[in-house]
Write a protein that holds these residues in place. Sequence first.
Motif, mmCIF file in Angstrom:
data_model
loop_
_atom_site.group_PDB
_atom_site.id
_atom_site.type_symbol
_atom_site.label_atom_id
_atom_site.label_comp_id
_atom_site.label_asym_id
_atom_site.label_seq_id
_atom_site.Cartn_x
_atom_site.Cartn_y
_atom_site.Cartn_z
ATOM 1 N N LEU A 88 16.724 -3.047 -3.274
ATOM 2 C CA LEU A 88 14.872 -2.467 -3.209
ATOM 3 C C LEU A 88 14.880 -1.286 -3.690
ATOM 4 N N LEU A 89 15.969 -0.625 -3.132
ATOM 5 C CA LEU A 89 15.922 1.180 -3.013
ATOM 6 C C LEU A 89 15.605 0.928 -4.952
ATOM 7 N N GLU A 90 17.229 0.497 -6.166
ATOM 8 C CA GLU A 90 16.810 0.848 -7.228
ATOM 9 C C GLU A 90 15.391 0.078 -7.642
ATOM 10 N N LEU A 91 14.662 -0.866 -7.573
ATOM 11 C CA LEU A 91 14.122 -1.183 -8.095
ATOM 12 C C LEU A 91 12.408 -0.505 -8.318
ATOM 13 N N MET A 92 12.527 0.374 -7.096
ATOM 14 C CA MET A 92 11.497 1.454 -6.669
ATOM 15 C C MET A 92 11.625 2.835 -7.404
ATOM 16 N N HIS A 93 13.276 2.878 -7.157
ATOM 17 C CA HIS A 93 13.516 3.964 -8.727
ATOM 18 C C HIS A 93 13.027 3.651 -9.809
ATOM 19 N N SER A 94 13.615 2.734 -10.840
ATOM 20 C CA SER A 94 13.298 2.721 -11.362
ATOM 21 C C SER A 94 11.858 2.046 -12.102
ATOM 22 N N GLN A 108 0.473 -1.292 0.080
ATOM 23 C CA GLN A 108 0.093 -0.008 -0.413
ATOM 24 C C GLN A 108 0.481 0.969 0.332
ATOM 25 N N LYS A 109 1.685 1.266 1.199
ATOM 26 C CA LYS A 109 2.384 2.698 1.078
ATOM 27 C C LYS A 109 3.175 2.590 -0.147
ATOM 28 N N ILE A 110 4.289 1.566 -1.044
ATOM 29 C CA ILE A 110 4.276 1.464 -2.361
ATOM 30 C C ILE A 110 3.943 2.300 -3.359
ATOM 31 N N ALA A 111 2.615 1.411 -3.537
ATOM 32 C CA ALA A 111 1.681 2.346 -4.242
ATOM 33 C C ALA A 111 0.936 3.402 -4.001
ATOM 34 N N GLU A 112 1.219 4.436 -2.456
ATOM 35 C CA GLU A 112 1.014 5.343 -2.783
ATOM 36 C C GLU A 112 2.381 6.348 -2.662
ATOM 37 N N ARG A 113 3.696 5.732 -2.864
ATOM 38 C CA ARG A 113 4.837 6.310 -3.251
ATOM 39 C C ARG A 113 5.027 6.745 -4.826
ATOM 40 N N MET A 114 4.509 5.736 -5.451
ATOM 41 C CA MET A 114 4.428 5.831 -6.680
ATOM 42 C C MET A 114 3.600 7.013 -7.526
#
Length: 375
Positions: A344-350, A291-297
């Motif tokens: 993990l950060l690289e995945l989210m950054h990509s 949920q938090k990753i979706a909010e980040r995106m």
Amino acid sequence: MKLNLNIQPLHTWIKTGKEPLVIAGPCSAETEDQLVATAHLLAQTGRISALRAGIWKPRTRPGEFEGIGSIGLEWLKRAKAETGLPTTVEVATGKHVEEALKAGVDILWVGARSTVNPFTVQEIADALKGVDIPVMVKNPVNPDLSLWIGALERINNAGITKLAAIHRGFSSYEKSAFRNEPMWDIAINLKTLAPELPLINDPSHISGNRDLIGYISQKALDLDMQGLMIESHIDPSVAWTDAKQQVTPAALADIIDHLALRKPEIRNAELNDKLAELRSQIDKIDDLVIQKIAERMQIAEKIGQYKKDNNITILQVNRWDEILQKRTNYAKALKLSPEFTEKLLELMHSESIRKQTEIMNKSEAGQAAEKLTHA
């Protein structure tokens, strides 16, 4: 998505005897005496289910020892007759398959250098049509799960139902303690896609060093792999190939004796209840993380729109370096490894860059149509 493989359980085509299943023998068949003597010593340990030996050896450069060739098949026949151990060899061509079958070899395996080439795998598969023999497929040299799966499917499509995969590690430009990086996640992904597929670990080729074989073997068993393929030579110090990763039969028995065997399932009701409670906690946290990753995106998309409106580039290296340093330090304080955090950060950054790129490349008309759709 699960793989649709038609295969038989491991116990139907090889006698595992004492756990774990162990396939062992010299990297290369060098002389008849060397192979037969090693086979006898391995059989005497009572821990070996099958005898392996390299007959044809694909080498990186010409001029190196490329295997003793077809005569070695006769030595294997003698070793089998005297010890009762079934035999297994690597095949890399249709002709290899034909010669191995004619010599009565019990199990074949496809090597890493062959798995990487679909043409080679198909040639082997074509030679196997109409034959009922177990085949094991090593992972390709490079870390490509699709190539590994494709090779397994080609062999299975040829009618081979006694099928297994061998995890022997992957080539990497980065130097480490291992000859081939284990990249356990790729093996785990294969096991997830094909739970019924037997997965055998090759700690010799992963480690490249006999001192690490016990460590790699234990890790493989802890990940619920069904067996081990370990190179063993009567006198590794004089081995013609891969001397550093081979062990004597006595050393092999000692390694096996010190392995802890763990079960994938627990029959104790109290322990199961505790595991279920802990897993429930993980499920709740995972839901929150997603949920938090979706909010980040969603915020990343707003940033992308802002950058587009103000003609700002998507990638800003200084900002990425700042995120990486701050988050890595924070994660380290929370007992998370820097490697995990960075990945993990690289995945989210990509993913953030991908979303911002979509916004940058959207036409004004497209954005207006999207707004109307959601209105």
